[in-house]
Write an enzyme that holds these catalytic residues in place. Structure first.
Site, PDB file in Angstrom:
ATOM      1  N   ASP A  40      -4.479   0.684   7.678  1.00  0.00           N
ATOM      2  CA  ASP A  40      -3.285   1.527   7.686  1.00  0.00           C
ATOM      3  C   ASP A  40      -3.398   2.520   8.848  1.00  0.00           C
ATOM      4  O   ASP A  40      -2.467   2.720   9.627  1.00  0.00           O
ATOM      5  CB  ASP A  40      -3.236   2.266   6.333  1.00  0.00           C
ATOM      6  CG  ASP A  40      -2.091   3.254   6.224  1.00  0.00           C
ATOM      7  OD1 ASP A  40      -0.961   2.895   6.597  1.00  0.00           O
ATOM      8  OD2 ASP A  40      -2.332   4.381   5.750  1.00  0.00           O
TER       9      ASP A  40
ATOM     10  N   HIS B  40       0.793  -1.233   0.000  1.00  0.00           N
ATOM     11  CA  HIS B  40       0.000   0.000   0.000  1.00  0.00           C
ATOM     12  C   HIS B  40       0.826   1.284   0.000  1.00  0.00           C
ATOM     13  O   HIS B  40       0.348   2.317  -0.427  1.00  0.00           O
ATOM     14  CB  HIS B  40      -1.027   0.000   1.139  1.00  0.00           C
ATOM     15  CG  HIS B  40      -0.477   0.408   2.473  1.00  0.00           C
ATOM     16  ND1 HIS B  40       0.026  -0.496   3.369  1.00  0.00           N
ATOM     17  CD2 HIS B  40      -0.342   1.619   3.062  1.00  0.00           C
ATOM     18  CE1 HIS B  40       0.439   0.139   4.454  1.00  0.00           C
ATOM     19  NE2 HIS B  40       0.231   1.428   4.296  1.00  0.00           N
TER      20      HIS B  40
ATOM     21  N   GLU C 285       3.563   5.315  -3.277  1.00  0.00           N
ATOM     22  CA  GLU C 285       3.745   6.606  -2.626  1.00  0.00           C
ATOM     23  C   GLU C 285       5.211   6.846  -2.234  1.00  0.00           C
ATOM     24  O   GLU C 285       5.738   7.934  -2.400  1.00  0.00           O
ATOM     25  CB  GLU C 285       2.861   6.636  -1.370  1.00  0.00           C
ATOM     26  CG  GLU C 285       3.118   7.801  -0.453  1.00  0.00           C
ATOM     27  CD  GLU C 285       2.058   8.873  -0.631  1.00  0.00           C
ATOM     28  OE1 GLU C 285       0.893   8.534  -0.438  1.00  0.00           O
ATOM     29  OE2 GLU C 285       2.416  10.017  -0.953  1.00  0.00           O
ATOM     30  N   ASP C 286       5.859   5.830  -1.733  1.00  0.00           N
ATOM     31  CA  ASP C 286       7.165   6.033  -1.102  1.00  0.00           C
ATOM     32  C   ASP C 286       8.369   5.468  -1.859  1.00  0.00           C
ATOM     33  O   ASP C 286       9.489   5.595  -1.393  1.00  0.00           O
ATOM     34  CB  ASP C 286       7.170   5.410   0.311  1.00  0.00           C
ATOM     35  CG  ASP C 286       6.200   6.125   1.238  1.00  0.00           C
ATOM     36  OD1 ASP C 286       5.860   7.283   0.933  1.00  0.00           O
ATOM     37  OD2 ASP C 286       5.784   5.525   2.229  1.00  0.00           O
TER      38      ASP C 286
ATOM     39  N   ASP D  71     -25.354   2.904  30.227  1.00  0.00           N
ATOM     40  CA  ASP D  71     -24.821   1.830  29.391  1.00  0.00           C
ATOM     41  C   ASP D  71     -23.310   1.669  29.543  1.00  0.00           C
ATOM     42  O   ASP D  71     -22.657   1.135  28.676  1.00  0.00           O
ATOM     43  CB  ASP D  71     -25.216   2.020  27.926  1.00  0.00           C
ATOM     44  CG  ASP D  71     -24.832   3.398  27.400  1.00  0.00           C
ATOM     45  OD1 ASP D  71     -24.325   4.213  28.198  1.00  0.00           O
ATOM     46  OD2 ASP D  71     -25.027   3.646  26.203  1.00  0.00           O
TER      47      ASP D  71
HETATM   48 MN    MN Z   1       0.836   3.254   5.363  1.00  0.00          MN
END
Ligand code: MN
Length: 746
Positions: free
Chosen positions: A166, A99, A103-104, A287
Site C-alpha cells: 500500500d 484493504h 476504512e473508506d 560501493d
Molecule cells: Mn490504501
C-alpha cells in the site's frame, strides 16, 4: 548493459489512467493484468474468489476518486499487483483488493469475514488498524517503540506485507497529492517508519524502493544532486562494470565456480546517506559500483572471494563476513571492496541463491505461494523466528537491534489506543487501570470503569494489542486497594499506593488518637495535662519526627496505647497490664489466629499483638516469612514468596520482622496435589506414607486429569509440623512409582 534501478515489479503500463483498449473499462483491464501476473506462476489456481473481491470492492469504492482524479479502485488494484509480483498467496491478494474497504466504505469487518473468510478478514482488519494510528510528532515517528508497536500489533505478518505494498503505491503516486505538506508527511513517515520495518523484515527490495521514492519528495534538492552525480559517472560506470563483469565471469569459469554475476549501482538514497555521513565525494564511495556473485554453495562464496582477491587488491577493512555472522534481519553475504583496474574501487558481494532470495524478499519469501504446498507458510514463519532466536544466541554481541527484534517477536508490551487514536504502551497483561494511569494520574484515580472497543469490560480485563480503550471516570472517586492485585505497570502501582497510603494514614492517625484517649481514660490518665513537648519527646523516642506519626503507629497497631502511656507517665502506668484487671480493648480475633502464638512466632519488638497467618499463602513453620501490621487486626504473616507480599505490603514502615520460635506442638494445614498414573494401590501407598509421618489427613479426593487426558489427580489436605516435614513427605511421595509430580497448593 542495463543496471536495475527499480527492483519492485512496477506496472507494465501506467495503470488504469493509461489508454485502455477500445471498449474495455480501464479498471477491468488492470484487473485482467493482475490475473495474468498470478497465472504466470500459478496457471491452475482458481481465481474466482479474487474476481469476487474485485467486483465487491469496485462496487463499494464506486464514485470515490483519488487526489489525482482517477477512480479510487485503481489504488487497491495496483497494490494487489505489487503483491502478486511478490508471489503472495491468494488470501493476501484478496486482502490487497479489499484493504481500504473497511476504512473508506460502510462495510464492516464481519461482512468481510462472511464473504472471504477468516484469513482475509484478519489481514484487512490489521491493515485498517494500522492506518488509524496517528503519529503525533517527529519523536513519535522516530521512536523505535513505534516500529516495535507496528510489528507487535500484527498477529499475521501478511498485514505488514499488504501495508508495505500500500505504501509503495502511495509513494509511487505521491505526485498526485496536491497538498505539499501532506506529501511531505507521507514521505517522512515512509522513511522513518515503513522503510525501517521493511528492513527489519529483511525485505531489501521494498526498503530500497520506499527510501528512494520518499527521498525524492522529502529532499528534492538533495535528490536531484545525487541523481546528477550518479548520472555524470553513469556511463563510465556502466562501461567499467561491463568490463569487470566479463573478467570476473572468466575467472570464475577458470576456477570451476558455477555462478551468475550481477552488476549494480548503489541506490540514490543510500548514496545520499553515505555522502552525508562520511562527508566524502561520490568518487570515494567504494560501493557505488558493485558486483554480485551468486553461486551455489557457501563454500563457493568463499572460493569466489579468494579468486577476486587474487585478481585485485582488497581494500583493508572492507571485508565483511555476513555469512558467518548474519545481520539481525537474516541478511547473509560476503562483502569485499577491491581496487580494480585504473584505480577504480568497487564492491563485490558473494551469496548463495537462497541468501539472495532472503536478502531481496525477507519474510515475504516465506509467505510466497507455492503450488501444492498451501498452509505451510505458518510453519515457515515460525521456523524463521526460531532461526532468528538461535542466531541471536550464537552471536557474541547481538547489539541493541537484535535484542529489540527478539522483543518484537515475543512482545513484552501491549499497545493500545485512546479513542482519539493516541498510542499508549503498557506492560504485557496490562489492564484498563494501567491504561488510565498511563494517560494521566488523575484519570487513574477517578477511574470507575472502562470500555474496550466499545464494550464495557471489568477493570481487571487484560488488554490486547490494538484495543481502543475508553476510561470512565467519576469525580470524587479514589483508587481501591484491590487494584494493586492486578495492575501491571509500576506507574499505576506507585500512584495507587501513594493515594491509598495517604488515605490510610489519615484514618490511622484518627484511630491512634482515639485509642490513646480511650486507654488514658480507662487508666485515669489526664491526657490534657500532658504537654505537646512531652508527647513530642516520646514520639522521638519511638523514632518519629511528629506526634501524628506516633498516632499513626498506634492506629496501625504497631504499639499498644498502654506502652505509649507508660512512657508518657511511667509513674502511673505500668508497661503491662497488672494481672486480673479488665482487658484493654483488643480487636476481635479473626480467622486463623494462633492461640499459642508465643510458641510459634515471635514478632520482634512487639508485645500485645495478634498474629494471623495469611490465608493467601498459608505459611508453615520453617518457611521464610514477613509480617505486616494491619490496622486493627494485628500482624499478618505471609510467606516471603507470596505474591501478595509485593502487592499488599506497600508501606515499608508497616513491615515487621517475624520469626518462628523453636518449640511448638502446633501443626499446619497444607494442600497437596499429586499427579499420578491410574494405578491400583496408589491411594493406599500415599496414605501409608502420611500415616508413617504421623501427618493427620483431613481429606483426600481423586479426580481425572482432564488436561492430559490420562492419569489421576489426587488432592490431599493434611497437617504437618513444619517445612522440613513437608519436604520429606513430598520427596517420599515423589518416589512412589507412577507419581509424576507433587505440588503444594497455596
Ligand atoms: Mn490504501
Amino acid at each position: 548493459m542495463a543496471i536495475p534501478s527499480n527492483d519492485i515489479p512496477a506496472p507494465v503500463s501506467a495503470g488504469p489512467s493509461a489508454p485502455a483498449a477500445e471498449g474495455v473499462d480501464p479498471l477491468e483491464a488492470t484487473y485482467q493484468r493482475l490475473e495474468s501476473v498470478v497465472r504466470q506462476t500459478r496457471p491452475n489456481e482458481d481465481l474466482e474468489p479474487l474476481r469476487k473481491a474485485f467486483e465487491f470492492a469496485l462496487h463499494l469504492h464506486e464514485g470515490q476518486r483519488r487526489d489525482s482524479g482517477e477512480p479510487y479502485m485503481a489504488h487497491p488494484l495496483e497494490v494487489t499487483l505489487i503483491l502478486a509480483g511478490m508471489m503472495m498467496d491468494q488470501a493476501t491478494l484478496i486482502s490487497g483488493i479489499l484493504h481500504d474497504v473497511v476504512e473508506d466504505t460502510p462495510v464492516k469487518i464481519d461482512e468481510i469475514k462472511k464473504r472471504f473468510g477468516e484469513d482475509v478478514s484478519r489481514i484487512v482488519d490489521g491493515v485498517t488498524k494500522l492506518s488509524k494510528i496517528q503519529f503525533y510528532s517527529r519523536e513519535d515517528r522516530q521512536a523505535e517503540s513505534v516500529r516495535k508497536m507496528l510489528l507487535a500489533m500484527v498477529s499475521d505478518v501478511r498485514v505488514i506485507i499488504v501495508k508495505l505494498a500500500d505504501r509503495i503505491h502511495n509513494c509511487r503516486t505521491l505526485d498526485g497529492i496536491k497538498d505539499p505538506e501532506r506529501r511531505k508527511r507521507i514521505a517522512q513517515e515512509t522513511i522513518e517508519i515503513y522503510a525501517p520495518i521493511a528492513n527489519r523484515l529483511g525485505m531489501g527490495k521494498v526498503r530500497g524502493e520506499l527510501e528512494d521514492l520518499a527521498f525524492r519528495h522529502l529532499d528534492p534538492e538533495g535528490h536531484a544532486q545525487v541523481i546528477h552525480e550518479i548520472a555524470t559517472t553513469r556511463q563510465a560506470s556502466e562501461e567499467f562494470l561491463a568490463k569487470i563483469k566479463l573478467i570476473v565471469e572468466g575467472k570464475l569459469k577458470e576456477n570451476a565456480i558455477p555462478a551468475r554475476v550481477e552488476a549494480r549501482m548503489k541506490r540514490p538514497y543510500s548514496v545520499h546517506l553515505k555522502l552525508q555521513k562520511q562527508r566524502i565525494g561520490i568518487d570515494q564511495v567504494y560501493d557505488l559500483l558493485a558486483l554480485r556473485i551468486i553461486t551455489d554453495s557457501v563454500k563457493n562464496c568463499y572460493a569466489a572471494l579468494g579468486v577476486m582477491h587474487n585478481e585485485w587488491h582488497p581494500i583493508p577493512g572492507r571485508i565483511k563476513d555476513f555469512i558467518a555472522i548474519p545481520r539481525p534481519n537474516l541478511y547473509q553475504s560476503l562483502h569485499t571492496s577491491v581496487m580494480g583496474p585504473e584505480g577504480q574501487a568497487f564492491e563485490v558481494q558473494f551469496r548463495t541463491e537462497e541468501m539472495h532470495r532472503v536478502a531481496e524478499e525477507g519474510i515475504a519469501a516465506h509467505w510466497k505461494y507455492k503450488e501444492g504446498k498451501r498452509g505451510q507458510a505458518g510453519d515457515e514463519r515460525v521456523a524463521w523466528m526460531r532461526q532468528l532466536v538461535e542466531w541471536q544466541k550464537e552471536m557474541r554481541d547481538p547489539g541493541d537491534f537484535m535484542s529489540t527484534l527478539k522483543r518484537d517477536l515475543n512482545t513484552e508490551e501491549v499497545y493500545c489506543f485512546t479513542p482519539g487514536g493516541k498510542v499508549i504502551m503498557l506492560a504485557q497483561g496490562g489492564c484498563p487501570i494501567d491504561f488510565a494511569y498511563a494517560v494521566h494520574s488523575d484519570i487513574g484515580h477517578l477511574c470507575v470503569g472502562a470500555k474496550v472497543n466499545g464494550r464495557i469490560v471489568p477493570l481487571k480485563y487484560e488488554l490486547k494489542n490494538g484495543d481502543v480503550v475508553e476510561i470512565l471516570t467519576q469525580v470524587g472517586h479514589s483508587p481501591s486497594k484491590d487494584w494493586l492485585t492486578f495492575v501491571k505497570t509500576s506507574k499505576a502501582r506507585n500512584r495507587i499506593k501513594h493515594v491509598i497510603n495517604a488515605i490510610e494514614r489519615v484514618k490511622a492517625i484518627e484511630i491512634g488518637e482515639k485509642y490513646l484517649e480511650k486507654e488514658a481514660r480507662r487508666l485515669g490518665v489526664a491526657l490534657s495535662r500532658i504537654s505537646s513537648a512531652q508527647m513530642e519527646s516520646v514520639a522521638t523516642e519511638y523514632g518519629y519526627p511528629k506526634i501524628e506519626d506516633l498516632h499513626a503507629a498506634l492506629g496501625y497497631g504497631k504499639y499498644s496505647p498502654r506502652q505509649v502511656l507508660h512512657r508518657l507517665v511511667p509513674e502511673s502506668v505500668t508497661e503491662t497490664e497488672p494481672a486480673k484487671t479488665e482487658q484493654a480493648p483488643v480487636p476481635p480475633k479473626t480467622g486463623n489466629v494462633l492461640e499459642d502464638q508465643d510458641l510459634v512466632l515471635t514478632v520482634d519488638g512487639m508485645n500485645d499483638l495478634l498474629i494471623n497467618l495469611a490465608k493467601c499463602c498459608n505459611p508453615i513453620k520453617g518457611e521464610p516469612i514477613v509480617g505486616y501490621v494491619t490496622r486493627g487486626k494485628g500482624v499478618m504473616v505471609h510467606a516471603k514468596e507470596c505474591k501478595n507480599v509485593d502487592n499488599l505490603l506497600y508501606e515499608a514502615e508497616r513491615r515487621v520482622n517475624v520469626e518462628w520460635t523453636r518449640a511448638s506442638g502446633r501443626t499446619f494445614r497444607v494442600r497437596l496435589t499429586v499427579y499420578s498414573d491410574d494405578r491400583l494401590g496408589m491411594l493406599n501407598q500415599i496414605t501409608s506414607i502420611l500415616f508413617a509421618e504421623n501427618s493427620n489427613i483431613q481429606s483426600l479426593e481423586t479426580r481425572e486429569d482432564n488436561e492430559r487426558g490420562e492419569g489421576k489427580i489426587i488432592d490431599v489436605t493434611t497437617d504437618v509440623r513444619d517445612k522440613k516435614q513437608l519436604e520429606k513427605i513430598t520427596a517420599t511421595l515423589r518416589r512412589i512409582s507412577g507419581v509424576r509430580n507433587v505440588d503444594r497448593i497455596q
